[in-house]
Design a protein around this motif. Structure first.
Motif, PDB file in Angstrom:
ATOM      1  N   VAL A  82       0.880  -1.171   0.000  1.00  0.00           N
ATOM      2  CA  VAL A  82       0.000   0.000   0.000  1.00  0.00           C
ATOM      3  C   VAL A  82       0.918   1.222   0.000  1.00  0.00           C
ATOM      4  CG1 VAL A  82      -1.857   1.240   1.162  1.00  0.00           C
ATOM      5  CG2 VAL A  82      -1.753  -1.255   1.299  1.00  0.00           C
ATOM      6  N   PRO A  83       1.171   1.815  -1.162  1.00  0.00           N
ATOM      7  CA  PRO A  83       2.078   2.970  -1.218  1.00  0.00           C
ATOM      8  C   PRO A  83       1.533   4.158  -0.430  1.00  0.00           C
ATOM      9  CG  PRO A  83       1.646   2.063  -3.410  1.00  0.00           C
ATOM     10  CD  PRO A  83       0.657   1.439  -2.478  1.00  0.00           C
ATOM     11  N   ASP A  84       2.419   5.039  -0.025  1.00  0.00           N
ATOM     12  CA  ASP A  84       2.000   6.260   0.644  1.00  0.00           C
ATOM     13  C   ASP A  84       1.088   7.069  -0.279  1.00  0.00           C
ATOM     14  OD1 ASP A  84       3.468   5.537   2.794  1.00  0.00           O
ATOM     15  OD2 ASP A  84       5.088   6.975   2.506  1.00  0.00           O
ATOM     16  N   GLN A  85      -0.002   7.582   0.301  1.00  0.00           N
ATOM     17  CA  GLN A  85      -0.992   8.405  -0.405  1.00  0.00           C
ATOM     18  C   GLN A  85      -1.653   7.646  -1.556  1.00  0.00           C
ATOM     19  OE1 GLN A  85       0.798  12.165  -1.481  1.00  0.00           O
ATOM     20  NE2 GLN A  85       0.941  12.821   0.646  1.00  0.00           N
ATOM     21  N   ALA A  86      -1.789   6.324  -1.415  1.00  0.00           N
ATOM     22  CA  ALA A  86      -2.433   5.523  -2.455  1.00  0.00           C
ATOM     23  C   ALA A  86      -3.898   5.895  -2.630  1.00  0.00           C
ATOM     24  CB  ALA A  86      -2.311   4.034  -2.108  1.00  0.00           C
ATOM     25  N   PHE A  87      -4.534   6.390  -1.570  1.00  0.00           N
ATOM     26  CA  PHE A  87      -5.955   6.742  -1.637  1.00  0.00           C
ATOM     27  C   PHE A  87      -6.167   8.247  -1.490  1.00  0.00           C
ATOM     28  CE2 PHE A  87      -5.387   2.552   0.329  1.00  0.00           C
ATOM     29  CZ  PHE A  87      -6.014   1.756  -0.626  1.00  0.00           C
ATOM     30  N   HIS A  88      -5.108   8.999  -1.671  1.00  0.00           N
ATOM     31  CA  HIS A  88      -5.208  10.450  -1.536  1.00  0.00           C
ATOM     32  C   HIS A  88      -6.158  11.008  -2.599  1.00  0.00           C
ATOM     33  CE1 HIS A  88      -3.800  14.294  -0.021  1.00  0.00           C
ATOM     34  NE2 HIS A  88      -3.773  14.730  -1.275  1.00  0.00           N
ATOM     35  N   GLY A  89      -7.081  11.836  -2.185  1.00  0.00           N
ATOM     36  CA  GLY A  89      -8.065  12.399  -3.102  1.00  0.00           C
ATOM     37  C   GLY A  89      -9.430  11.764  -2.985  1.00  0.00           C
ATOM     38  N   LEU A  90      -9.523  10.587  -2.343  1.00  0.00           N
ATOM     39  CA  LEU A  90     -10.829   9.932  -2.152  1.00  0.00           C
ATOM     40  C   LEU A  90     -11.465  10.469  -0.868  1.00  0.00           C
ATOM     41  CD1 LEU A  90      -9.936   6.250  -3.119  1.00  0.00           C
ATOM     42  CD2 LEU A  90     -10.595   8.153  -4.591  1.00  0.00           C
TER      43      LEU A  90
END
Length: 260
Positions: A82-90
């Motif tokens: 799970v990379p850093d900021q993988a869900f950033h923006g959701l």
């Protein structure tokens, strides 16, 4: 039939068709919005998308997830990280299911950007052994972490302590390995030792042993140096003693007789 009646009779089916197309566009996002291998359905009750990518043989998290995703299912795949900021923006994401994958570790920013809205995070049935101490620090969600080969150490103790529902999460953690040998195979709640202080004490002990080793080596060198100098001095003295005495000159003997 008048022209008006004829126009109305043809306009009503056309309106119904347009209405159906609008509803389909709202309920079924375009293929360009939905990641490959996923199904995206709009949920009118949640005011967002329900994105299902279960059993899609994914090896990584899809890079282009719709920004209005509310429910995201990524379970039963082969995701290894799970990379850093993988869900950033959701910013609307409420539920994230990552269960039954191959995730091994979690960094500090793995869930960056979804801390405020996420309500449920399922990480069960992965290969997680370690996490960053702040991986869950800002999450308000209920985190499910059971069935992972956890290594119980200071970082895990701090990570669980920072969870909103930490007691529930700790009850599901089983120590596959531990900083304390007698805790291996036991529930995390059975660990009543401050593992962070334990690590600090271990480090201090290692430093003490190292310093003692250096000190002993210095003392040994000093003793060797002193003994070597003593041996050299003894040999030099013996050499001086072995030298023949200097014979007296005749003039010196006459002077002595005259004085007497």
């Amino acid at each position: 039939m008048t022209l008006l009646d004829l126009w109305l009779s043809r306009s009503i089916p056309m309106c119904l068709l347009l209405q159906s197309l609008v509803l389909m566009a709202l309920c079924f996002p375009s293929a360009s919005m939905c990641p490959k291998g996923c199904i995206c359905l709009r949920d009118p009750h949640l005011h967002g998308l329900n994105v299902t990518c279960s059993q899609s043989r994914l090896k990584e998290i899809p890079p282009s997830l719709p920004v209005d995703t509310v429910l995201l299912r990524l379970d039963h795949n082969q995701i290894g990280a799970v990379p850093d900021q993988a869900f950033h923006g959701l910013r609307l994401l409420r539920e994230l299911n990552l269960s039954y994958n191959a995730v091994e570790t979690l960094g500090e920013g793995a869930f960056s950007g979804i801390e405020a809205t996420l309500q449920v995070l399922d990480l069960s049935h992965n290969r997680i052994t370690s996490v960053h101490k702040d991986a869950f620090a800002r999450l308000k969600a209920r985190v499910i972490v059971d069935d992972n080969p956890w290594h119980c150490d200071c970082a895990l103790q701090q990570a669980i302590g920072g969870m909103a529902h930490n007691h529930e999460a700790a009850a599901r953690v089983l120590c596959r390995s531990s900083e304390l040998r007698d805790q291996e195979g036991r529930p995390f709640l059975a660990v009543d030792t401050d593992l962070c202080n334990l690590a600090k004490r271990t480090t201090d002990y290692a430093m003490l042993v190292t310093m003692f080793g250096w000190f002993a080596m210095v003392i040994s060198y000093v003793v060797y140096y002193v003994r070597q100098n003593q041996e050299d001095a003894r040999r030099h003295l013996e050499y001086l003693k072995s030298l023949p005495s200097k014979p007296k000159k005749p003039d010196e003997a006459d002077d002595i007789s005259t004085v007497v």
